[in-house]
Design a protein around this motif. Structure first.
Motif, PDB file in Angstrom:
ATOM      1  N   MET A 236       0.807  -1.177   0.000  1.00  0.00           N
ATOM      2  CA  MET A 236       0.000   0.000   0.000  1.00  0.00           C
ATOM      3  C   MET A 236       0.857   1.250   0.000  1.00  0.00           C
ATOM      4  O   MET A 236       1.015   1.934   0.992  1.00  0.00           O
ATOM      5  CB  MET A 236      -0.717   0.109   1.301  1.00  0.00           C
ATOM      6  N   THR A 237       1.351   1.576  -1.056  1.00  0.00           N
ATOM      7  CA  THR A 237       2.050   2.843  -1.117  1.00  0.00           C
ATOM      8  C   THR A 237       1.648   3.602  -2.366  1.00  0.00           C
ATOM      9  O   THR A 237       1.013   3.086  -3.255  1.00  0.00           O
ATOM     10  CB  THR A 237       3.583   2.659  -1.144  1.00  0.00           C
ATOM     11  N   ALA A 238       2.066   4.830  -2.459  1.00  0.00           N
ATOM     12  CA  ALA A 238       1.879   5.619  -3.665  1.00  0.00           C
ATOM     13  C   ALA A 238       3.189   6.293  -3.983  1.00  0.00           C
ATOM     14  O   ALA A 238       4.210   5.962  -3.418  1.00  0.00           O
ATOM     15  CB  ALA A 238       0.770   6.635  -3.468  1.00  0.00           C
ATOM     16  N   GLU A 239       3.151   7.267  -4.866  1.00  0.00           N
ATOM     17  CA  GLU A 239       4.388   7.870  -5.334  1.00  0.00           C
ATOM     18  C   GLU A 239       5.125   8.548  -4.197  1.00  0.00           C
ATOM     19  O   GLU A 239       4.627   9.455  -3.564  1.00  0.00           O
ATOM     20  CB  GLU A 239       4.080   8.909  -6.415  1.00  0.00           C
ATOM     21  N   PRO A 240       6.343   8.079  -3.847  1.00  0.00           N
ATOM     22  CA  PRO A 240       7.070   8.698  -2.772  1.00  0.00           C
ATOM     23  C   PRO A 240       7.668  10.028  -3.181  1.00  0.00           C
ATOM     24  O   PRO A 240       7.824  10.305  -4.351  1.00  0.00           O
ATOM     25  CB  PRO A 240       8.154   7.682  -2.432  1.00  0.00           C
TER      26      PRO A 240
ATOM     27  N   ALA B 283       1.561  -5.990  -6.989  1.00  0.00           N
ATOM     28  CA  ALA B 283       1.540  -5.549  -5.594  1.00  0.00           C
ATOM     29  C   ALA B 283       0.160  -5.030  -5.195  1.00  0.00           C
ATOM     30  O   ALA B 283      -0.337  -5.327  -4.105  1.00  0.00           O
ATOM     31  CB  ALA B 283       2.596  -4.465  -5.372  1.00  0.00           C
ATOM     32  N   VAL B 284      -0.458  -4.249  -6.085  1.00  0.00           N
ATOM     33  CA  VAL B 284      -1.799  -3.708  -5.806  1.00  0.00           C
ATOM     34  C   VAL B 284      -2.797  -4.838  -5.622  1.00  0.00           C
ATOM     35  O   VAL B 284      -3.591  -4.857  -4.670  1.00  0.00           O
ATOM     36  CB  VAL B 284      -2.243  -2.769  -6.948  1.00  0.00           C
ATOM     37  N   LEU B 285      -2.773  -5.811  -6.519  1.00  0.00           N
ATOM     38  CA  LEU B 285      -3.703  -6.942  -6.430  1.00  0.00           C
ATOM     39  C   LEU B 285      -3.449  -7.759  -5.170  1.00  0.00           C
ATOM     40  O   LEU B 285      -4.396  -8.187  -4.490  1.00  0.00           O
ATOM     41  CB  LEU B 285      -3.555  -7.821  -7.671  1.00  0.00           C
TER      42      LEU B 285
ATOM     43  N   TYR C 271       4.989  -5.091  -0.175  1.00  0.00           N
ATOM     44  CA  TYR C 271       5.965  -4.101   0.247  1.00  0.00           C
ATOM     45  C   TYR C 271       7.319  -4.354  -0.412  1.00  0.00           C
ATOM     46  O   TYR C 271       7.998  -3.435  -0.850  1.00  0.00           O
ATOM     47  CB  TYR C 271       6.122  -4.112   1.769  1.00  0.00           C
ATOM     48  N   SER C 272       7.713  -5.621  -0.494  1.00  0.00           N
ATOM     49  CA  SER C 272       8.987  -5.941  -1.144  1.00  0.00           C
ATOM     50  C   SER C 272       8.939  -5.630  -2.632  1.00  0.00           C
ATOM     51  O   SER C 272       9.895  -5.101  -3.205  1.00  0.00           O
ATOM     52  CB  SER C 272       9.317  -7.421  -0.923  1.00  0.00           C
ATOM     53  N   ILE C 273       7.814  -5.943  -3.267  1.00  0.00           N
ATOM     54  CA  ILE C 273       7.670  -5.675  -4.696  1.00  0.00           C
ATOM     55  C   ILE C 273       7.703  -4.174  -4.973  1.00  0.00           C
ATOM     56  O   ILE C 273       8.339  -3.711  -5.923  1.00  0.00           O
ATOM     57  CB  ILE C 273       6.364  -6.297  -5.228  1.00  0.00           C
ATOM     58  N   GLU C 274       7.014  -3.397  -4.133  1.00  0.00           N
ATOM     59  CA  GLU C 274       6.955  -1.956  -4.352  1.00  0.00           C
ATOM     60  C   GLU C 274       8.325  -1.309  -4.200  1.00  0.00           C
ATOM     61  O   GLU C 274       8.698  -0.432  -4.981  1.00  0.00           O
ATOM     62  CB  GLU C 274       5.961  -1.330  -3.380  1.00  0.00           C
TER      63      GLU C 274
END
Length: 310
Positions: free
Chosen positions: A1-5, A47-49, A250-253
């Motif tokens: 669950m992240t977005a553009e840092p 990652a989203v899925l 998280y690892s994939i992102e």
């Protein structure tokens, strides 16, 4: 669950194909090899899925455990799985490095705790859409262009459409409050993820953050879950939630952020509310009204627009 840092790009992973004592590849090298075979956009969508399917599985667990206990189970199992793989080393790190890693962990723990409380009160698509205002705000603040006022207005329209105006129940408002808090923690997570990725090699910063998050949510999670946390079937489901919602995405992102422009990453992550609504529909049977689908569309378009202009 992240977005553009926000901030500079993190250094690439330093995980090579090192061989273990038995001649096999270490888990970190296997993960690296698998991720190298997938294009970066595919990693983000995967990652989203993974996150949303994990959230759907976690919501099914609410019939057996309170949300806070499910959060603790998810993060604790994720930490148990990730720490041996990442093998974080604290030697050579400065106090500032450790402070950043610990703050990253606290934001991760609070983000998930508040999101699960929202998930217990709202359909998945709605909870994620409101939560997504956090990363959208980060994108708008980072850009500071006049066009962003359009995206802010569009996102605000989406939130207004989701508000339970005229409904008697107060649980939806409580859920909206928790989702908004999760969004604020998500914004903090975005800022701290970039700083952590730049200071810690590989997944070691994430592993440290998972340990800190586990310690932070343990008091409320253990108190609410009690002995049910030790039931074998609950532990098995918790392991699935931990893998799908924490370790894998998280690892994939973190890997995707090292291999693609942050703007493209943010655009792909903007699809998360729509993916959440679809997972809620097909996995949980959560049917949304046209007004709610329109609201989700507003936030998705606003997030894509803000990311592109940024």
């Amino acid at each position: 669950m992240t977005a553009e840092p926000v901030g500079g790009a993190a250094e690439p992973y330093r995980i090579g194909p090192f061989r273990g004592r038995r001649g096999g590849m270490r888990p970190g090298a296997l993960l690296r090899a698998a991720s190298d075979s997938i294009p970066p956009p595919g990693l983000v969508l995967l990652a989203v899925l993974s996150v949303q399917v994990g959230a759907g599985l976690a919501k099914n667990l609410f019939a057996e455990l309170p949300p806070s206990a499910v959060v603790f189970l998810r993060i604790a199992i994720g930490a148990v799985i990730l720490v041996p793989v990442a093998r974080p080393r604290l030697r050579g790190l400065t106090r500032r490095d450790l402070a950043v890693g610990m703050a990253f962990g606290l934001s991760l723990g609070l983000m998930n705790l508040s999101f699960y409380e929202a998930l217990a009160r709202l359909p998945m698509g709605i909870a994620v859409t409101i939560e997504f205002i956090g990363p959208l705000t980060v994108a708008v603040v980072a850009s500071r262009r006049r066009l962003d006022l359009v995206w802010v207005g569009l996102a605000a329209a989406g939130v207004v459409l989701l508000a339970p105006w005229g409904q008697a129940g107060g649980a939806n408002w409580v859920g909206i409050g928790f989702a908004a808090l999760a969004g604020a923690m998500w914004a903090a997570y975005i800022l701290l993820s970039a700083a952590t990725g730049a200071r810690f090699p590989g997944s070691s910063g994430l592993a440290l953050a998972m340990v800190v998050a586990t310690i932070a949510v343990a008091p409320v999670g253990v108190a609410s879950g009690g002995a049910d946390l030790l039931r074998p079937e609950i532990l098995l489901l918790g392991a699935g939630v931990g893998l799908l919602s924490s370790v894998i995405p998280y690892s994939i992102e973190l890997e995707a952020l090292r291999r693609m422009p942050k703007r493209v990453f943010g655009i792909l992550m903007s699809l998360e509310p729509a993916v959440a609504a679809l997972v809620g529909l097909f996995v949980l049977g959560e049917f949304l009204e046209m007004r709610e689908w329109a609201a989700i569309g507003c936030v998705v378009v606003a997030s894509i627009g803000a990311t592109r202009s940024g």
